[in-house]
Design a protein around this motif. Sequence first.
Motif, short mmCIF file in Angstrom:
data_model
loop_
_atom_site.label_atom_id
_atom_site.label_comp_id
_atom_site.label_asym_id
_atom_site.label_seq_id
_atom_site.Cartn_x
_atom_site.Cartn_y
_atom_site.Cartn_z
N HIS A 1 -9.86 -0.85 3.16
CA HIS A 1 -9.95 -2.05 2.44
C HIS A 1 -8.88 -2.44 2.05
O HIS A 1 -7.86 -1.50 1.30
CB HIS A 1 -11.18 -2.07 1.60
N GLN B 1 -6.18 -0.70 -1.74
CA GLN B 1 -6.59 0.59 -1.79
C GLN B 1 -5.74 1.77 -2.40
O GLN B 1 -4.87 1.44 -2.06
CB GLN B 1 -7.17 0.93 -0.37
N ASN C 1 -12.45 2.42 -13.77
CA ASN C 1 -13.54 2.58 -12.77
C ASN C 1 -14.91 2.19 -13.42
O ASN C 1 -15.22 2.85 -14.41
CB ASN C 1 -13.65 3.83 -12.40
N HIS D 1 -13.14 -1.04 -11.40
CA HIS D 1 -11.73 -1.70 -11.64
C HIS D 1 -11.53 -3.04 -12.10
O HIS D 1 -12.52 -3.63 -11.82
CB HIS D 1 -10.93 -1.45 -10.22
N LEU E 1 -9.99 -5.94 -9.89
CA LEU E 1 -10.58 -5.94 -8.49
C LEU E 1 -12.07 -5.82 -8.39
O LEU E 1 -12.63 -6.10 -7.19
CB LEU E 1 -9.94 -4.74 -7.78
N ASP F 1 -13.34 -2.97 -7.69
CA ASP F 1 -13.40 -2.01 -7.01
C ASP F 1 -14.13 -0.59 -7.69
O ASP F 1 -13.85 -0.48 -8.88
CB ASP F 1 -12.12 -1.61 -6.48
N TYR G 1 -14.45 3.24 -7.28
CA TYR G 1 -13.83 4.70 -6.67
C TYR G 1 -14.75 5.58 -6.24
O TYR G 1 -15.70 6.14 -6.92
CB TYR G 1 -12.92 5.38 -7.72
N SER H 1 -16.50 -6.86 -4.03
CA SER H 1 -16.58 -5.98 -5.13
C SER H 1 -18.01 -5.64 -5.41
O SER H 1 -18.93 -6.65 -5.01
CB SER H 1 -16.06 -6.59 -6.53
#
Length: 385
Positions: A86, A89, A116, A118, A121, A123, A125, A266
């Motif tokens: 993705h 990354q 985390n 993030h 983003l 995102d 982990y 996300s």
Amino acid sequence: SFREEIAKFLTDYARAAKALNPDHITVMNGCCAVFATLSTILCDPGDGYLIPAPYYGGINSKTWLYGGIQPVHVPLFSEVTDEESHPFQLTAEKLEDALQRAKKQGIRVRALILINPHNPLGDIYPAQLLKECLEFAHRYELHVIMDEIYMLSVYDDTTFTSVLSLDCLPDPERTHFMWGFSKDFGMSGIRVAVLYTRNHEIQKAVNQLAVFHSCPGPVQHVLSQFLRDRDWLDNVFFPTNKKRLKEAQNILVDGLADVGIPVLKSSGGLYVWADFRKFLRSQTFEAELELWQKFLDKKLLISPGKAFYCYEPGWFRLVFSDSVDKIYLCIQRLEQMLRSRAAEPGANNASSSADTLCNPEKDSSGKPSSTPGKDVSQLKNILVY
């Protein structure tokens, strides 16, 4: 005590591998204070810390405040390579490349900062990546600062792995966890954050500075009662909060899609990372700031990628943790602004495709520069929350 309530709370909600020890907890007035004190203790002036970019830009000023510590970027890009699944990354190989690049530049790297979920983003982990990053840090004796301030703002049935939940840390003495009330509980003005570290010497040093960043007793008392009310937290607050966040995200993502703006997938945080590259006059950070100013003129406070040290111009962070009416108003203003912009002379200079990838600016060595864009001073005028 307040620390005991926090220990019980984090043990349960971070799914800690074992019960947290209240004696390992330091409470301070916000995560900014934690960043400022920890970085000062872990590093000497001029030292560096690895941090994947883009990232929350406010970290820079906090780590510089006391100790004069500099960021060493781990650049992440939207283009997906054969080794990636993705955009943007993070991999252990990218950490390795950034560390070796810093060594060649004479920068002594002492720590790794990971956010985390993030920011910006959104995102999360995976557990395996988290372990690989911790193993990498252990190999080079780097301290790891885990910023999990959005830990409980996760939706979509996504599994979030807190560093506290790992059974066996590669280097527990160099792994430090931080969390606060401001995001997951919508209490930005309360200014209460938590540092959990098993390193006695580091905690002892932190406590010497924490006296300047303490939390008022009445605030600690109220929050202690707040954390004790598990029935309300489990059956009312968290389910309602996650439901509203997901609904708000869906409204914003769908609205952006209707006006031709894709977003990074996300499942955490209070924002989306949106791709406005095709609306730039040119693929430069100057064009990004020009578009950002247009947003401000239409009363849209949307943070540009440059504020997060993104290496590709044209990405913006939009916060959706607001009322539904305001999200619809945001979409309406965006559509009106972009439509009028398209009618302006020179509009055909914009990139024809959102998939067009802009090459990051490079330094004399041919490597991506540590700061995207040439005029970093413009960042001072950008508000990021």
